[in-house]
Write a protein that holds these residues in place. Sequence first.
Motif, PDB file in Angstrom:
ATOM      1  N   SER A  28      38.752  46.227  15.134  1.00 25.83           N
ATOM      2  CA  SER A  28      37.428  45.724  14.728  1.00 25.83           C
ATOM      3  C   SER A  28      37.270  45.593  13.213  1.00 25.83           C
ATOM      4  N   ARG A  29      38.298  45.851  12.442  1.00 25.21           N
ATOM      5  CA  ARG A  29      38.207  45.626  11.003  1.00 25.21           C
ATOM      6  C   ARG A  29      38.291  44.129  10.706  1.00 25.21           C
ATOM      7  N   GLY A  30      37.500  43.684   9.724  1.00 27.39           N
ATOM      8  CA  GLY A  30      37.449  42.275   9.388  1.00 27.39           C
ATOM      9  C   GLY A  30      38.207  41.950   8.116  1.00 27.39           C
ATOM     10  N   TYR A  31      38.717  40.726   8.066  1.00 31.28           N
ATOM     11  CA  TYR A  31      39.465  40.243   6.902  1.00 31.28           C
ATOM     12  C   TYR A  31      39.084  38.790   6.658  1.00 31.28           C
ATOM     13  N   LEU A  32      39.229  38.367   5.411  1.00 34.53           N
ATOM     14  CA  LEU A  32      39.047  36.958   5.077  1.00 34.53           C
ATOM     15  C   LEU A  32      40.336  36.435   4.478  1.00 34.53           C
ATOM     16  N   LEU A  33      40.770  35.283   4.977  1.00 31.63           N
ATOM     17  CA  LEU A  33      41.931  34.586   4.426  1.00 31.63           C
ATOM     18  C   LEU A  33      41.453  33.328   3.720  1.00 31.63           C
ATOM     19  N   TRP A  34      42.194  32.889   2.718  1.00 31.50           N
ATOM     20  CA  TRP A  34      41.876  31.645   2.033  1.00 31.50           C
ATOM     21  C   TRP A  34      43.084  31.190   1.232  1.00 31.50           C
ATOM     22  N   LYS A  35      42.918  30.064   0.586  1.00 29.95           N
ATOM     23  CA  LYS A  35      43.955  29.470  -0.271  1.00 29.95           C
ATOM     24  C   LYS A  35      43.393  29.282  -1.660  1.00 29.95           C
ATOM     25  N   ASN A  36      44.149  29.675  -2.690  1.00 25.93           N
ATOM     26  CA  ASN A  36      43.749  29.240  -4.035  1.00 25.93           C
ATOM     27  C   ASN A  36      44.213  27.791  -4.205  1.00 25.93           C
ATOM     28  N   ASP A  37      43.338  26.968  -4.755  1.00 27.14           N
ATOM     29  CA  ASP A  37      43.570  25.515  -4.809  1.00 27.14           C
ATOM     30  C   ASP A  37      44.447  25.148  -6.010  1.00 27.14           C
ATOM     31  N   GLY A  38      45.613  25.783  -6.066  1.00 22.22           N
ATOM     32  CA  GLY A  38      46.490  25.592  -7.217  1.00 22.22           C
ATOM     33  C   GLY A  38      46.964  24.168  -7.405  1.00 22.22           C
ATOM     34  N   ASN A  39      47.136  23.416  -6.304  1.00 25.87           N
ATOM     35  CA  ASN A  39      47.615  22.045  -6.440  1.00 25.87           C
ATOM     36  C   ASN A  39      46.619  21.166  -7.189  1.00 25.87           C
ATOM     37  N   ALA A  40      45.360  21.612  -7.308  1.00 26.26           N
ATOM     38  CA  ALA A  40      44.373  20.844  -8.070  1.00 26.26           C
ATOM     39  C   ALA A  40      44.640  20.910  -9.571  1.00 26.26           C
ATOM     40  N   ILE A  41      45.402  21.923 -10.008  1.00 29.03           N
ATOM     41  CA  ILE A  41      45.673  22.077 -11.448  1.00 29.03           C
ATOM     42  C   ILE A  41      47.170  22.217 -11.727  1.00 29.03           C
ATOM     43  N   HIS A  91      54.390  20.718  -1.881  1.00 26.54           N
ATOM     44  CA  HIS A  91      53.804  21.494  -2.976  1.00 26.54           C
ATOM     45  C   HIS A  91      52.576  22.302  -2.552  1.00 26.54           C
ATOM     46  N   VAL A  92      52.293  22.359  -1.243  1.00 25.31           N
ATOM     47  CA  VAL A  92      51.026  22.954  -0.811  1.00 25.31           C
ATOM     48  C   VAL A  92      51.204  23.749   0.483  1.00 25.31           C
ATOM     49  N   VAL A  93      50.637  24.963   0.524  1.00 28.71           N
ATOM     50  CA  VAL A  93      50.309  25.622   1.793  1.00 28.71           C
ATOM     51  C   VAL A  93      48.807  25.861   1.795  1.00 28.71           C
ATOM     52  N   GLU A  94      48.175  25.725   2.971  1.00 35.44           N
ATOM     53  CA  GLU A  94      46.720  25.824   3.038  1.00 35.44           C
ATOM     54  C   GLU A  94      46.276  26.118   4.463  1.00 35.44           C
ATOM     55  N   ALA A  95      44.952  26.179   4.647  1.00 39.92           N
ATOM     56  CA  ALA A  95      44.337  26.307   5.972  1.00 39.92           C
ATOM     57  C   ALA A  95      44.916  27.458   6.787  1.00 39.92           C
ATOM     58  N   PRO A  96      44.902  28.702   6.254  1.00 43.70           N
ATOM     59  CA  PRO A  96      45.478  29.819   7.005  1.00 43.70           C
ATOM     60  C   PRO A  96      44.544  30.332   8.094  1.00 43.70           C
ATOM     61  N   PHE A  97      45.120  30.860   9.156  1.00 38.61           N
ATOM     62  CA  PHE A  97      44.363  31.703  10.081  1.00 38.61           C
ATOM     63  C   PHE A  97      45.329  32.674  10.750  1.00 38.61           C
ATOM     64  N   LEU A  98      44.806  33.853  11.104  1.00 38.25           N
ATOM     65  CA  LEU A  98      45.596  34.884  11.765  1.00 38.25           C
ATOM     66  C   LEU A  98      45.328  34.866  13.265  1.00 38.25           C
ATOM     67  N   TRP A  99      46.372  35.184  14.032  1.00 40.11           N
ATOM     68  CA  TRP A  99      46.252  35.246  15.483  1.00 40.11           C
ATOM     69  C   TRP A  99      47.113  36.401  15.988  1.00 40.11           C
ATOM     70  N   ARG A 100      46.511  37.288  16.770  1.00 44.20           N
ATOM     71  CA  ARG A 100      47.278  38.389  17.337  1.00 44.20           C
ATOM     72  C   ARG A 100      47.668  38.039  18.768  1.00 44.20           C
ATOM     73  N   HIS A 101      48.982  38.116  19.026  1.00 43.56           N
ATOM     74  CA  HIS A 101      49.520  37.875  20.367  1.00 43.56           C
ATOM     75  C   HIS A 101      50.211  39.157  20.800  1.00 43.56           C
ATOM     76  N   GLY A 102      49.515  39.922  21.649  1.00 44.70           N
ATOM     77  CA  GLY A 102      50.039  41.231  21.997  1.00 44.70           C
ATOM     78  C   GLY A 102      50.148  42.083  20.740  1.00 44.70           C
ATOM     79  N   PRO A 103      51.302  42.723  20.524  1.00 43.37           N
ATOM     80  CA  PRO A 103      51.463  43.521  19.308  1.00 43.37           C
ATOM     81  C   PRO A 103      51.785  42.707  18.066  1.00 43.37           C
TER      82      PRO A 103
END
Length: 319
Positions: free
Chosen positions: A161-174, A209-221
């Motif tokens: 039940s612990r919460g986390y936030l994922l995101w991307k720094n928009d480095g490709n913009a600079i 040059h880009v990774v983005e749009a992350p999300f986490l998914w738990r499948h079993g362990p």
Amino acid sequence: MRRALLALVLVLAACSADPATAPAAKPEYTNPVYSGDAPDPQAIRVGDTWYLVHTNTEGRNVPVLTSPDLRHWTAAGDALPELPKWADPGKTWAPEIIELAPDRFVLYVTVADRASGRQCIATAVAARPGGPYSATAPGPLVCQADEGGSIDASPFKDQDSRGYLLWKNDGNAIGRDTWLWSQPLSPDGLTLTGDPVRLIRQTEPWEGHVVEAPFLWRHGPSLLLFYAANAYDTADYAEGYATCDTPLGPCRKPPGNPLLATHGQASGPGHAAMVESNGKTWLLYHAWVPGSEGSTSPGRRLWLDEVTWNGDTPQVHGP
């Protein structure tokens, strides 16, 4: 005569078969499951209804679609009709919703921050999944202006039940590296706690040059980090994954990526969201019509494909 009698017996036997023992008809649907412009989709189910939000289109900041079955979608207005007072219109991207209580939903969305001139992450709260959401915070939740800005926020609640936030720094913009980040969330979902952690950056040829749009998914362990990579407005855009020890890493990229790449009538598929329905796992994602990459007409349409598992290795059955 014998042949005619045998045929009649077979027909009568077929007609009298118990319908309960007959094989069930396979559910059918046609991709794209929504032909309008619906980039960067994410969906949650509340009751018997799916609520999907996506990047701004047609004058709506956070467009909402609803569906009873993931296959048939209906436009249902704007979840965020008023932007935060510190944000400018346009570039309202990649919204995601988490349900924290039956009457408490938190929206995370990328907006244009007036003070920094970068895109940053805002929060908003509503009593219903479709909104309207109210953004009352005096400023962004995350805004790494010196890293190009912060976009593509995705909330995750782990099995403890612990919460986390994922995101991307928009480095490709600079002209800088793009990293996928993770940080613990407060129980109300409106503040970050602890320190931000870098998970992965672009290192593989398919990622460009880009990774983005992350999300986490738990499948079993197993804990998997899904993400999109490469230029979003090209056929090279694709979806891959990494495996992580915890929501704060470390994460490793396995062989076999990308999971989802241009094929047939789906060009540049990615920026996905995963859901479960009727015991199956599904991937919602956007894709261009081949030859229309970068155009708003018809834009990025909504696709749906099943995901199956070989241990902790996902396989997307499409596009």
